[in-house]
Scaffold this motif. Sequence first.
Motif, PDB file in Angstrom:
ATOM      1  N   VAL A 179     -34.403  10.227  -4.607  1.00 23.55           N
ATOM      2  CA  VAL A 179     -33.946  10.632  -5.920  1.00 23.55           C
ATOM      3  C   VAL A 179     -34.882  10.109  -6.989  1.00 23.55           C
ATOM      4  O   VAL A 179     -35.753   9.286  -6.740  1.00 23.55           O
ATOM      5  CB  VAL A 179     -32.517  10.110  -6.169  1.00 23.55           C
ATOM      6  CG1 VAL A 179     -31.555  10.730  -5.191  1.00 23.55           C
ATOM      7  CG2 VAL A 179     -32.471   8.582  -6.045  1.00 23.55           C
ATOM      8  N   THR A 180     -34.691  10.564  -8.217  1.00 22.11           N
ATOM      9  CA  THR A 180     -35.606  10.193  -9.291  1.00 22.11           C
ATOM     10  C   THR A 180     -35.151   8.970 -10.058  1.00 22.11           C
ATOM     11  O   THR A 180     -35.840   8.522 -10.956  1.00 22.11           O
ATOM     12  CB  THR A 180     -35.764  11.369 -10.279  1.00 22.11           C
ATOM     13  OG1 THR A 180     -34.465  11.721 -10.779  1.00 22.11           O
ATOM     14  CG2 THR A 180     -36.382  12.561  -9.589  1.00 22.11           C
ATOM     15  N   TRP A 181     -33.984   8.427  -9.729  1.00 20.60           N
ATOM     16  CA  TRP A 181     -33.525   7.198 -10.395  1.00 20.60           C
ATOM     17  C   TRP A 181     -32.523   6.474  -9.503  1.00 20.60           C
ATOM     18  O   TRP A 181     -31.912   7.068  -8.616  1.00 20.60           O
ATOM     19  CB  TRP A 181     -32.882   7.543 -11.741  1.00 20.60           C
ATOM     20  CG  TRP A 181     -31.726   8.491 -11.635  1.00 20.60           C
ATOM     21  CD1 TRP A 181     -30.442   8.214 -11.268  1.00 20.60           C
ATOM     22  CD2 TRP A 181     -31.767   9.906 -11.856  1.00 20.60           C
ATOM     23  NE1 TRP A 181     -29.676   9.346 -11.255  1.00 20.60           N
ATOM     24  CE2 TRP A 181     -30.460  10.404 -11.611  1.00 20.60           C
ATOM     25  CE3 TRP A 181     -32.766  10.800 -12.242  1.00 20.60           C
ATOM     26  CZ2 TRP A 181     -30.137  11.753 -11.740  1.00 20.60           C
ATOM     27  CZ3 TRP A 181     -32.443  12.136 -12.356  1.00 20.60           C
ATOM     28  CH2 TRP A 181     -31.149  12.598 -12.117  1.00 20.60           C
ATOM     29  N   VAL A 182     -32.393   5.187  -9.740  1.00 20.20           N
ATOM     30  CA  VAL A 182     -31.403   4.359  -9.044  1.00 20.20           C
ATOM     31  C   VAL A 182     -30.791   3.420 -10.069  1.00 20.20           C
ATOM     32  O   VAL A 182     -31.355   3.166 -11.133  1.00 20.20           O
ATOM     33  CB  VAL A 182     -32.028   3.532  -7.898  1.00 20.20           C
ATOM     34  CG1 VAL A 182     -32.503   4.424  -6.774  1.00 20.20           C
ATOM     35  CG2 VAL A 182     -33.164   2.664  -8.422  1.00 20.20           C
ATOM     36  N   SER A 183     -29.619   2.874  -9.758  1.00 22.23           N
ATOM     37  CA  SER A 183     -28.972   1.966 -10.695  1.00 22.23           C
ATOM     38  C   SER A 183     -29.710   0.638 -10.750  1.00 22.23           C
ATOM     39  O   SER A 183     -30.250   0.163  -9.749  1.00 22.23           O
ATOM     40  CB  SER A 183     -27.505   1.743 -10.304  1.00 22.23           C
ATOM     41  OG  SER A 183     -27.404   1.226  -9.008  1.00 22.23           O
ATOM     42  N   ASP A 184     -29.734   0.032 -11.917  1.00 26.40           N
ATOM     43  CA  ASP A 184     -30.404  -1.243 -12.143  1.00 26.40           C
ATOM     44  C   ASP A 184     -29.483  -2.373 -11.685  1.00 26.40           C
ATOM     45  O   ASP A 184     -28.350  -2.490 -12.163  1.00 26.40           O
ATOM     46  CB  ASP A 184     -30.719  -1.395 -13.638  1.00 26.40           C
ATOM     47  CG  ASP A 184     -31.582  -2.602 -13.944  1.00 26.40           C
ATOM     48  OD1 ASP A 184     -31.624  -3.528 -13.122  1.00 26.40           O
ATOM     49  OD2 ASP A 184     -32.211  -2.626 -15.017  1.00 26.40           O
ATOM     50  N   PRO A 185     -29.927  -3.226 -10.741  1.00 24.04           N
ATOM     51  CA  PRO A 185     -29.063  -4.314 -10.264  1.00 24.04           C
ATOM     52  C   PRO A 185     -28.557  -5.221 -11.376  1.00 24.04           C
ATOM     53  O   PRO A 185     -27.500  -5.835 -11.238  1.00 24.04           O
ATOM     54  CB  PRO A 185     -29.966  -5.085  -9.296  1.00 24.04           C
ATOM     55  CG  PRO A 185     -30.995  -4.107  -8.863  1.00 24.04           C
ATOM     56  CD  PRO A 185     -31.224  -3.212 -10.048  1.00 24.04           C
ATOM     57  N   LYS A 186     -29.283  -5.289 -12.481  1.00 22.72           N
ATOM     58  CA  LYS A 186     -28.879  -6.165 -13.582  1.00 22.72           C
ATOM     59  C   LYS A 186     -27.736  -5.581 -14.402  1.00 22.72           C
ATOM     60  O   LYS A 186     -27.121  -6.286 -15.202  1.00 22.72           O
ATOM     61  CB  LYS A 186     -30.070  -6.432 -14.511  1.00 22.72           C
ATOM     62  CG  LYS A 186     -31.206  -7.199 -13.865  1.00 22.72           C
ATOM     63  CD  LYS A 186     -32.325  -7.444 -14.857  1.00 22.72           C
ATOM     64  CE  LYS A 186     -33.480  -8.208 -14.201  1.00 22.72           C
ATOM     65  NZ  LYS A 186     -34.582  -8.446 -15.169  1.00 22.72           N
ATOM     66  N   TYR A 187     -27.461  -4.305 -14.224  1.00 26.93           N
ATOM     67  CA  TYR A 187     -26.453  -3.642 -15.067  1.00 26.93           C
ATOM     68  C   TYR A 187     -25.469  -2.820 -14.242  1.00 26.93           C
ATOM     69  O   TYR A 187     -25.003  -1.787 -14.670  1.00 26.93           O
ATOM     70  CB  TYR A 187     -27.137  -2.747 -16.103  1.00 26.93           C
ATOM     71  CG  TYR A 187     -28.064  -3.490 -17.031  1.00 26.93           C
ATOM     72  CD1 TYR A 187     -27.556  -4.279 -18.059  1.00 26.93           C
ATOM     73  CD2 TYR A 187     -29.442  -3.413 -16.874  1.00 26.93           C
ATOM     74  CE1 TYR A 187     -28.408  -4.974 -18.914  1.00 26.93           C
ATOM     75  CE2 TYR A 187     -30.292  -4.102 -17.722  1.00 26.93           C
ATOM     76  CZ  TYR A 187     -29.769  -4.878 -18.732  1.00 26.93           C
ATOM     77  OH  TYR A 187     -30.608  -5.566 -19.571  1.00 26.93           O
ATOM     78  N   ARG A 188     -25.146  -3.305 -13.058  1.00 25.18           N
ATOM     79  CA  ARG A 188     -24.144  -2.635 -12.246  1.00 25.18           C
ATOM     80  C   ARG A 188     -22.778  -3.279 -12.483  1.00 25.18           C
ATOM     81  O   ARG A 188     -22.649  -4.253 -13.214  1.00 25.18           O
ATOM     82  CB  ARG A 188     -24.503  -2.755 -10.762  1.00 25.18           C
ATOM     83  CG  ARG A 188     -25.709  -1.930 -10.349  1.00 25.18           C
ATOM     84  CD  ARG A 188     -26.099  -2.223  -8.917  1.00 25.18           C
ATOM     85  NE  ARG A 188     -27.201  -1.352  -8.479  1.00 25.18           N
ATOM     86  CZ  ARG A 188     -27.975  -1.613  -7.441  1.00 25.18           C
ATOM     87  NH1 ARG A 188     -27.781  -2.695  -6.731  1.00 25.18           N
ATOM     88  NH2 ARG A 188     -28.945  -0.781  -7.105  1.00 25.18           N
ATOM     89  N   VAL A 189     -21.779  -2.720 -11.841  1.00 21.08           N
ATOM     90  CA  VAL A 189     -20.482  -3.386 -11.778  1.00 21.08           C
ATOM     91  C   VAL A 189     -20.152  -3.606 -10.306  1.00 21.08           C
ATOM     92  O   VAL A 189     -20.599  -2.856  -9.434  1.00 21.08           O
ATOM     93  CB  VAL A 189     -19.354  -2.580 -12.458  1.00 21.08           C
ATOM     94  CG1 VAL A 189     -19.572  -2.513 -13.947  1.00 21.08           C
ATOM     95  CG2 VAL A 189     -19.218  -1.192 -11.852  1.00 21.08           C
ATOM     96  N   LEU A 190     -19.417  -4.668 -10.026  1.00 22.56           N
ATOM     97  CA  LEU A 190     -18.922  -4.907  -8.679  1.00 22.56           C
ATOM     98  C   LEU A 190     -17.423  -5.149  -8.750  1.00 22.56           C
ATOM     99  O   LEU A 190     -16.885  -5.532  -9.796  1.00 22.56           O
ATOM    100  CB  LEU A 190     -19.659  -6.056  -7.997  1.00 22.56           C
ATOM    101  CG  LEU A 190     -19.656  -7.437  -8.644  1.00 22.56           C
ATOM    102  CD1 LEU A 190     -18.457  -8.254  -8.177  1.00 22.56           C
ATOM    103  CD2 LEU A 190     -20.941  -8.190  -8.291  1.00 22.56           C
ATOM    104  N   SER A 191     -16.754  -4.923  -7.639  1.00 20.86           N
ATOM    105  CA  SER A 191     -15.302  -5.041  -7.584  1.00 20.86           C
ATOM    106  C   SER A 191     -14.911  -6.169  -6.641  1.00 20.86           C
ATOM    107  O   SER A 191     -15.360  -6.206  -5.492  1.00 20.86           O
ATOM    108  CB  SER A 191     -14.687  -3.717  -7.103  1.00 20.86           C
ATOM    109  OG  SER A 191     -13.323  -3.878  -6.789  1.00 20.86           O
TER     110      SER A 191
END
Length: 527
Positions: free
Chosen positions: A350-362
């Motif tokens: 894909v052309t982008w992935v989520s930034d580990p610094k700005y994710r959410v976790l549950s």
Amino acid sequence: MKAKAGLLSLPEELLTYILSFLPWRDILRCTSSCNALRHIYTSESSSELQYAVELGSQRLLPVSNNHIPVAERLKLLRENASAWFKFDLHSFETISIPEKFHRFTATYITNGHACFWNPRIDSVTIFPVLPKPSQETIERDFSPGSLCAVSNISDIDVFMDPAQNLLAIAYAISGDNYPYDEESYIELLTLDGDGVHPQAAGRTLFMSDLWLPEGRENFVRWCSKLEGFEKYIAFLRFAPLFDVTGSSVYSKWCLHIWDWQHSTSSNSMLSGSTTLDLDFGRSIDFCFLGNDRLLIISDNLELYLIEDMSRSPQLLARFLLPASVFNLKCCTPTSDIACSSHPEIQAQQVTWVSDPKYRVLSLVSHPSGLDFVISTTIFFDDFSDSEGMSPIIPWIYWGPSNVRIFLHDFPCRLGVSGNRALNPFPAAGATHSDDEYRLHMMDFSPSAVRRHQQGLGRLVDEPSTVYNRESGEYLTTFLPYVEVVSDRTFEFGEFVEIWLDQDKIYLFKEHLDIDPNDTDELEVIEM
């Protein structure tokens, strides 16, 4: 006297080039304060700037894909974001789950593939879920007993990563003095073949000795966790400790981390003891936060730096949780990692992935009936201390503004991917567990707020307070998000797992009836 040339006297191409070096928020500030710069930003020739702003506001990182024009990438990115605010749960396809994986099976979705492991019959299968025509995939089915070439072993856990064509198998070999002479190893293979992974430092990862409990088969589903993230593999193992009466009160745990592409051994290890909870499984958990940080989840949250495999992880900070919250489990976000060692999959990334610094976790506390959605931004602050001490951060200073707590009533984990979370809540007017539920899509990214201003979604920025049924206390949090509620309703317990990735929602429906015609199903909703 010559007049000095101002910034706006420069050619538009040069101005665009200069602005491209700014963070996305600064690009918006500059182009909002000057009509000339605003004109440049909104023109068709400045797709690069608009793409940078869109990526930043959605908390995404670009992936090298030069064969796709920037204007096309920008269009896809905007369409992808808007689709989640109009998600239609009435349009879906259903995939039947093979019968041998109906019970006692670990199930998860990663990189567009469904992965199943049944430890009772030592069988694994992986297959693509409604792949696109151009998508390269991996499909493999290991018959019972064929998972590992080593004989006389007990399989403990399995980790599959289609993006890296990686199959990791944790297994144990016992001698005559079981469990005291048991040794554990991790085998690194390719998913699409039987050979050693070409990027692995060796076929087998070695770990230090760890005492394991007798009757391990009774604990296999909860006393271990094998997890990977890019070049790292981590293995968490438990061993109950017994008192003089034979009752198990505490549990010894050990977490071992390897850089599997560079070494088969490692000194990066953490260990300790914790209260054992036989009702809710392991009482400690962990998750990777990008490629250099690890979060240990127990009575509190401990953040570690894991760059150096020659030493134990370095404690960066300890985040205190409310005293009444315990036994938290991490719902690992659906993977959208760009890294791939599989050449065919690599070409289709894909052309982008989520930034580990700005994710959410549950993090879910089943005893308390609470679900903590946490912004990972707080774990990337500067924790340096003049005395070299790791700070202890009370809940009141970090929690309320970086967390949103929800009641966890539905018997299903919350689905998390990037900045989005998907959770079932009682429909309006429902008061009992057997009433109807609706899925709520929650987006915690800045771009969601901008789209809310365009009439998409409901902005939730006011504080919310939940009741902790274990302690009787109230907890207030106010991490903002934008919410969209589906019009489709579900019965209590209609599905047992939720996953979401960049363009799909997956609902795992488990049928526990004796009727042989009932089969477990994976419902797939494409956005």
